[in-house]
Write a protein that holds these residues in place. Structure first.
Motif, PDB file in Angstrom:
ATOM      1  N   PHE A   1       0.678  -0.585   0.328  1.00  0.00           N
ATOM      2  CA  PHE A   1      -0.223   0.167   0.304  1.00  0.00           C
ATOM      3  C   PHE A   1       0.848   1.246   0.415  1.00  0.00           C
ATOM      4  O   PHE A   1       1.719   1.864   0.972  1.00  0.00           O
ATOM      5  N   ARG A   2       1.007   2.051  -1.044  1.00  0.00           N
ATOM      6  CA  ARG A   2       1.590   2.939  -1.305  1.00  0.00           C
ATOM      7  C   ARG A   2       1.207   3.917  -0.045  1.00  0.00           C
ATOM      8  O   ARG A   2       0.469   4.310  -0.536  1.00  0.00           O
ATOM      9  N   GLN A   3       2.615   5.026   0.289  1.00  0.00           N
ATOM     10  CA  GLN A   3       2.192   6.289   1.198  1.00  0.00           C
ATOM     11  C   GLN A   3       0.892   4.821   1.594  1.00  0.00           C
ATOM     12  O   GLN A   3       0.426   6.226   1.916  1.00  0.00           O
ATOM     13  N   HIS A   4       0.893   4.634   2.425  1.00  0.00           N
ATOM     14  CA  HIS A   4       0.023   4.332   3.181  1.00  0.00           C
ATOM     15  C   HIS A   4      -0.366   5.493   4.405  1.00  0.00           C
ATOM     16  O   HIS A   4      -1.918   4.867   4.648  1.00  0.00           O
ATOM     17  N   MET A   5       0.919   5.236   5.105  1.00  0.00           N
ATOM     18  CA  MET A   5       0.555   6.530   6.541  1.00  0.00           C
ATOM     19  C   MET A   5       1.940   7.310   6.276  1.00  0.00           C
ATOM     20  O   MET A   5       2.387   6.917   5.756  1.00  0.00           O
ATOM     21  N   ILE A   6       1.285   8.401   7.638  1.00  0.00           N
ATOM     22  CA  ILE A   6       2.980   9.296   7.598  1.00  0.00           C
ATOM     23  C   ILE A   6       3.358   8.538   9.157  1.00  0.00           C
ATOM     24  O   ILE A   6       2.719   8.584  10.146  1.00  0.00           O
ATOM     25  N   VAL A   7       4.566   8.778   9.136  1.00  0.00           N
ATOM     26  CA  VAL A   7       5.139   7.949  10.505  1.00  0.00           C
ATOM     27  C   VAL A   7       6.723   8.864  10.639  1.00  0.00           C
ATOM     28  O   VAL A   7       6.829   8.685   9.124  1.00  0.00           O
ATOM     29  N   LYS A   8       6.515   9.859  11.642  1.00  0.00           N
ATOM     30  CA  LYS A   8       7.882  10.169  12.247  1.00  0.00           C
ATOM     31  C   LYS A   8       8.228  11.243  10.649  1.00  0.00           C
ATOM     32  O   LYS A   8       9.084  11.158  10.035  1.00  0.00           O
ATOM     33  N   GLY A   9       6.769  12.129  10.227  1.00  0.00           N
ATOM     34  CA  GLY A   9       6.664  12.728   9.273  1.00  0.00           C
ATOM     35  C   GLY A   9       7.487  12.636   7.403  1.00  0.00           C
ATOM     36  O   GLY A   9       7.222  12.974   7.190  1.00  0.00           O
ATOM     37  N   ARG A  10       6.853  10.853   7.172  1.00  0.00           N
ATOM     38  CA  ARG A  10       7.642  10.277   6.251  1.00  0.00           C
ATOM     39  C   ARG A  10       6.406   9.472   5.904  1.00  0.00           C
ATOM     40  O   ARG A  10       5.750   9.137   6.664  1.00  0.00           O
ATOM     41  N   ASN A  11       6.041   9.367   4.706  1.00  0.00           N
ATOM     42  CA  ASN A  11       5.065   8.639   3.752  1.00  0.00           C
ATOM     43  C   ASN A  11       5.589   7.052   4.510  1.00  0.00           C
ATOM     44  O   ASN A  11       6.811   6.701   4.191  1.00  0.00           O
TER      45      ASN A  11
END
Length: 133
Positions: free
Chosen positions: A66-76
Motif C-alpha cells: 500500500f503506497r503512501q499508506h500512512m505518515i510515520v515520523k514525518g515521512r510517507n
C-alpha cells in the motif's frame, strides 16, 4: 470480517532467532485458525527487510504494498501486506511442527531444516494464486 492482524512485533534481542519466537507465532496462528478466523495478516513498513523476511519465513504470503499508506515520523510510509489463510494453515502448521520438532536440532541446538525452506512451497503457491497464476 474473520481477520486477525499481528502488528508491531518486536522481539527482544534475547528472543530473536530463537525457537521460542517461532513457537510464539505458531501458537498465535493456531489460536487464530482454531478460533474460526479465515485470515491472519502481517503488515510492516515496506522498507523493513528483516520483518518482510520473517513474515515469509513464518509462512505469510506477500500480497502487495500500500503506497503512501500512512505518515510515520514525518515521512510517507509504504506498508507491505502479508497473509496466511485458513486454507494455507494446515501446510504451514505442519512446517512449523516439523521445524519445532526436537529432532530438527542437533546436540548444539543448530537447525537441520530451515523453517523458510519448509514454508516456501505453501508461500509460493499462495503468492501465485494471489497473482492470478
Amino acid at each position: 470480517n474473520g481477520v486477525v492482524e499481528v502488528g508491531h512485533v518486536c522481539f527482544s534481542p534475547r528472543l530473536q532467532r530463537r525457537r521460542a519466537a517461532t513457537e510464539a507465532i505458531c501458537l498465535l496462528a493456531a489460536w487464530v485458525f482454531h478460533a474460526g478466523y479465515r485470515r491472519f495478516e502481517w503488515k510492516c513498513d515496506a522498507g523493513n527487510a528483516p520483518s518482510r523476511r520473517a513474515a515469509r519465513r513464518f509462512g505469510f504470503a506477500f500480497e502487495g504494498v500500500f503506497r503512501q499508506h500512512m505518515i510515520v515520523k514525518g515521512r510517507n510510509r509504504d506498508t507491505a501486506w502479508f497473509a496466511m489463510t485458513d486454507r494455507d494453515w494446515p501446510e504451514v502448521e505442519a512446517a512449523h511442527r516439523a521445524w519445532l520438532d526436537p529432532g530438527n536440532f542437533d546436540g548444539e541446538g543448530r537447525q537441520r531444516a530451515r523453517l523458510g525452506d519448509l514454508t516456501a512451497p505453501t508461500v509460493a503457491r499462495a503468492e501465485a494464486e494471489h497473482a492470478g497464476g
